[in-house]
Design a protein around this motif. Structure first.
Motif, mmCIF file in Angstrom:
data_model
loop_
_atom_site.group_PDB
_atom_site.id
_atom_site.type_symbol
_atom_site.label_atom_id
_atom_site.label_comp_id
_atom_site.label_asym_id
_atom_site.label_seq_id
_atom_site.Cartn_x
_atom_site.Cartn_y
_atom_site.Cartn_z
ATOM 1 N N THR A 1 0.858 -1.182 0.000
ATOM 2 C CA THR A 1 0.000 0.000 0.000
ATOM 3 C C THR A 1 0.898 1.238 0.000
ATOM 4 O O THR A 1 1.872 1.306 0.743
ATOM 5 N N GLY A 2 0.556 2.191 -0.863
ATOM 6 C CA GLY A 2 1.316 3.429 -0.943
ATOM 7 C C GLY A 2 0.387 4.617 -0.819
ATOM 8 O O GLY A 2 -0.824 4.476 -0.669
ATOM 9 N N ILE A 3 0.965 5.805 -0.887
ATOM 10 C CA ILE A 3 0.178 7.034 -0.792
ATOM 11 C C ILE A 3 0.514 7.908 -1.992
ATOM 12 O O ILE A 3 1.684 8.157 -2.281
ATOM 13 N N ASN A 4 -0.525 8.388 -2.675
ATOM 14 C CA ASN A 4 -0.338 9.324 -3.775
ATOM 15 C C ASN A 4 0.054 10.661 -3.142
ATOM 16 O O ASN A 4 -0.715 11.243 -2.386
ATOM 17 N N PRO A 5 1.266 11.174 -3.445
ATOM 18 C CA PRO A 5 1.719 12.401 -2.775
ATOM 19 C C PRO A 5 0.916 13.651 -3.150
ATOM 20 O O PRO A 5 0.887 14.603 -2.380
ATOM 21 N N GLN A 6 0.249 13.633 -4.298
ATOM 22 C CA GLN A 6 -0.530 14.812 -4.689
ATOM 23 C C GLN A 6 -1.877 14.865 -3.988
ATOM 24 O O GLN A 6 -2.317 15.908 -3.538
ATOM 25 N N THR A 7 -2.553 13.700 -3.917
ATOM 26 C CA THR A 7 -3.913 13.685 -3.358
ATOM 27 C C THR A 7 -3.965 13.113 -1.949
ATOM 28 O O THR A 7 -4.999 13.170 -1.295
ATOM 29 N N LYS A 8 -2.882 12.537 -1.499
ATOM 30 C CA LYS A 8 -2.792 11.877 -0.184
ATOM 31 C C LYS A 8 -3.713 10.664 -0.074
ATOM 32 O O LYS A 8 -3.987 10.176 1.018
ATOM 33 N N GLU A 9 -4.201 10.173 -1.222
ATOM 34 C CA GLU A 9 -5.040 8.975 -1.216
ATOM 35 C C GLU A 9 -4.182 7.729 -1.075
ATOM 36 O O GLU A 9 -3.046 7.679 -1.556
ATOM 37 N N THR A 10 -4.748 6.709 -0.451
ATOM 38 C CA THR A 10 -4.081 5.421 -0.352
ATOM 39 C C THR A 10 -4.276 4.673 -1.666
ATOM 40 O O THR A 10 -5.385 4.635 -2.197
ATOM 41 N N ILE B 1 -0.213 -0.820 -4.679
ATOM 42 C CA ILE B 1 0.876 -1.006 -5.638
ATOM 43 C C ILE B 1 1.010 -2.501 -5.878
ATOM 44 O O ILE B 1 1.195 -3.277 -4.924
ATOM 45 N N ALA B 2 0.909 -2.918 -7.129
ATOM 46 C CA ALA B 2 0.918 -4.337 -7.477
ATOM 47 C C ALA B 2 2.308 -4.946 -7.277
ATOM 48 O O ALA B 2 3.330 -4.257 -7.311
ATOM 49 N N ALA B 3 2.339 -6.262 -7.102
ATOM 50 C CA ALA B 3 3.596 -6.997 -7.010
ATOM 51 C C ALA B 3 4.280 -6.973 -8.375
ATOM 52 O O ALA B 3 3.619 -6.987 -9.412
ATOM 53 N N THR B 4 5.601 -6.900 -8.377
ATOM 54 C CA THR B 4 6.350 -6.870 -9.628
ATOM 55 C C THR B 4 7.611 -7.721 -9.523
ATOM 56 O O THR B 4 8.068 -8.045 -8.424
ATOM 57 N N LYS B 5 8.162 -8.052 -10.687
ATOM 58 C CA LYS B 5 9.466 -8.702 -10.773
ATOM 59 C C LYS B 5 10.413 -7.713 -11.425
ATOM 60 O O LYS B 5 10.033 -6.986 -12.331
ATOM 61 N N SER B 6 11.642 -7.696 -10.953
ATOM 62 C CA SER B 6 12.620 -6.760 -11.482
ATOM 63 C C SER B 6 13.911 -7.501 -11.808
ATOM 64 O O SER B 6 14.395 -8.283 -10.989
ATOM 65 N N PRO B 7 14.495 -7.279 -13.001
ATOM 66 C CA PRO B 7 15.762 -7.927 -13.314
ATOM 67 C C PRO B 7 16.904 -7.296 -12.520
ATOM 68 O O PRO B 7 16.916 -6.090 -12.288
ATOM 69 N N LYS B 8 17.836 -8.128 -12.100
ATOM 70 C CA LYS B 8 18.992 -7.661 -11.332
ATOM 71 C C LYS B 8 20.254 -8.253 -11.947
ATOM 72 O O LYS B 8 20.240 -9.342 -12.505
#
Length: 91
Positions: free
Chosen positions: A59-68, A71-78
């Motif tokens: 869960t994140g917060i939109n910094p412009q609207t302060k709404e919760t 954020i979906a799960a992701t895979k990232s190459p390393k």
């Protein structure tokens, strides 16, 4: 170094034509991409390891609207460099 310069360097080092070097580079990147997408790890001893890491949903917060927001799960190459590569760069 851009792709054209890398292809030229590979062709020079391996004694290949630029066309063959480009095919080899494209094949390498395709295999790495397909393997990582399948969840496999690629380890090149002395050079490094390509792998994926997973980030859990959160869960994140939109910094412009302060709404919760969710954020979906992701895979990232390393890429983790090997000792040989680290030593060559720091020599």
């Amino acid at each position: 170094m851009n792709k054209a310069q890398l292809v030229a360097a590979i062709a020079d080092k391996a004694g290949l034509t630029k066309k063959d070097a480009e095919k080899a580079l494209e094949a390498f990147t395709a295999v790495v991409t397909e393997s990582l997408a399948a969840g496999e790890k690629i380890q090149l001893v002395g050079f490094g390891t390509f792998e994926t890491s997973e980030r859990a949903a959160r869960t994140g917060i939109n910094p412009q609207t302060k709404e919760t927001i969710e954020i979906a799960a992701t895979k990232s190459p390393k890429f983790k460099p090997g000792r040989g590569l680290k030593e060559a760069v720091n020599a």
